[in-house]
Design a protein around this motif. Structure first.
Motif, PDB file in Angstrom:
ATOM      1  N   PRO A 156      -2.605   1.514   6.513  1.00 49.04           N
ATOM      2  CA  PRO A 156      -3.181   2.664   5.809  1.00 49.04           C
ATOM      3  C   PRO A 156      -4.069   3.516   6.694  1.00 49.04           C
ATOM      4  N   ASN A 157      -3.948   4.832   6.540  1.00 47.31           N
ATOM      5  CA  ASN A 157      -4.822   5.773   7.217  1.00 47.31           C
ATOM      6  C   ASN A 157      -6.202   5.708   6.571  1.00 47.31           C
ATOM      7  N   TRP A 212       0.846  -1.180   0.000  1.00 43.82           N
ATOM      8  CA  TRP A 212       0.000   0.000   0.000  1.00 43.82           C
ATOM      9  C   TRP A 212       0.893   1.244   0.000  1.00 43.82           C
ATOM     10  N   TRP A 213       0.269   2.383  -0.273  1.00 47.61           N
ATOM     11  CA  TRP A 213       0.998   3.635  -0.404  1.00 47.61           C
ATOM     12  C   TRP A 213       0.494   4.652   0.613  1.00 47.61           C
ATOM     13  N   GLU A 214       1.434   5.390   1.166  1.00 48.34           N
ATOM     14  CA  GLU A 214       1.068   6.482   2.071  1.00 48.34           C
ATOM     15  C   GLU A 214       1.569   7.797   1.482  1.00 48.34           C
ATOM     16  N   SER A 217      -3.817   7.678   2.468  1.00 47.72           N
ATOM     17  CA  SER A 217      -3.330   6.395   1.961  1.00 47.72           C
ATOM     18  C   SER A 217      -4.125   6.015   0.718  1.00 47.72           C
ATOM     19  N   GLN A 218      -3.419   5.448  -0.231  1.00 46.27           N
ATOM     20  CA  GLN A 218      -3.997   4.892  -1.452  1.00 46.27           C
ATOM     21  C   GLN A 218      -4.517   5.927  -2.449  1.00 46.27           C
TER      22      GLN A 218
END
Length: 354
Positions: A291-292, A141-143, A154-155
């Motif tokens: 993820p937030n 996943w991406w932050e 996130s995402q």
């Protein structure tokens, strides 16, 4: 003949497919300054290569036809050109000229695209002039952190159009690579050092793409590498400012239904240890292990790859390992259908209000 027909058919299909591409994903449809410059270099290099191939093939065919044995006879020896200074000069100079035509703009663009000094520019009040985003890649996943705005997402990455956006890239576990195909080439995210680059999203191209672009990981990083996607919302500056204001003033609203209230209680007893539901960046990066989920209700996908539906949210919560093998979120098969419904409804209620 069958093999040749098959080969020609495949070649024709391949040529047709090269014209395919969606504006939100295709490198063949550049959507910003960086992508357009890289695309122009691609056209230049391809043109030079095609020119060389065409000239060589033409010369080959001329020699093949003109000096075939049936035409000139068995004993005919063509004029020998060994030691011709004129020809030696020609086939030495031409490759050098072609190389310079390709190398000079490539080097100039490489240095220009590598210049990220703009991210340090400040105005008279000491505020940074350009938007800077810290990108942290994780399995899978991406932050996205906006350090000057105090926001973490996130995402879903949100950026203004027609402006340079500077990115600081790093990975928290293994090497990944940040890539928005329509906006520009990829850049690696490493665990031991930061990489820097910038992108710019054209407003007209963003409108064509529905203000939504797809991003991907372009470095093989594990079993779910192919599913490590994210979305980029490229919007006009006014809309971006509204989004920033909403995120900075984010307050988790109380659930309006009994089911959502039940979901909140379940979340606070099981999920809150990893996931935050407020978008502020007060928590250190190394403590943000999942993820937030602030503004989760406004996302466009679930887990970056599934259509945003309640059923897919439940599916992800119940068996994340089936959807993204190797991800660090444990399966939650102990949740009942009623609890999954409650969690999904609560998560879908998490929205930043303008």
């Amino acid at each position: 003949m069958k093999k040749w027909c098959l080969f020609l058919s495949l070649l024709i299909v391949a040529l047709i497919l090269t014209a395919c591409g969606e504006p939100f994903l295709s490198t063949m449809k550049p959507a910003g300054e960086v992508a357009e410059k890289q695309f122009d270099l691609l056209l230049l290099s391809t043109g030079i290569m095609v020119l060389v191939v065409v000239v060589v093939v033409i010369i080959y065919l001329i020699v093949l036809i003109r000096f075939r044995r049936k035409r000139v006879g068995e004993d005919k020896i063509p004029k020998q050109i060994e030691g011709s200074h004129k020809l030696e000069f020609i086939w030495t100079v031409i490759p050098i000229v072609l190389l310079l035509i390709l190398a000079v703009p490539t080097l100039l663009q490489t240095f220009e695209l590598g210049n990220v000094s703009g991210k340090e520019k400040v105005d008279k009040d000491g505020n940074r002039e350009n938007l800077v985003v810290n990108v942290r890649a994780n399995l899978y996943w991406w932050e996205f952190e906006y350090p000057d705005l105090g926001i973490v997402t996130s995402q879903d990455l949100v950026v203004p159009t027609d402006e340079r956006v500077y990115f600081n890239l790093i990975a928290s576990d293994v090497k990944h690579s940040f890539w928005v195909p329509a906006a520009g080439g990829k850049m690696d995210t490493n665990t031991d050092n930061e990489n820097y680059f910038y992108l710019q999203f054209d407003s007209e191209k963003a409108d064509e793409a529905g203000n939504l672009f797809y991003g991907k990981c372009a470095e093989l990083c594990g079993p779910s590498h192919a599913y490590m996607d994210f979305k980029v919302k490229a919007v006009p500056r006014s809309e971006f400012d509204e989004w920033v204001k909403a995120m900075q003033n984010f307050e988790e609203t109380e659930p309006t239904t009994a089911v959502a209230q039940q979901g909140k209680e379940i979340f606070e007893n099981s999920c809150i240890g990893c996931h935050a539901v407020t978008p502020d960046n007060s928590t250190p990066a190394n403590a943000r292990i999942a993820p937030n989920l602030a503004d989760f209700g406004n996302r466009t996908t679930v887990a970056g790859i599934l259509p945003y539906t309640k059923e897919n949210i439940k599916k992800w919560i119940q068996n994340p390992g089936d959807i993204k093998p190797g991800n660090l979120m444990y399966d939650s098969e102990n949740f009942s259908d009623e609890e999954l419904d409650a969690l999904a409804e609560y998560l879908m209620s998490l929205k930043a209000q303008n």
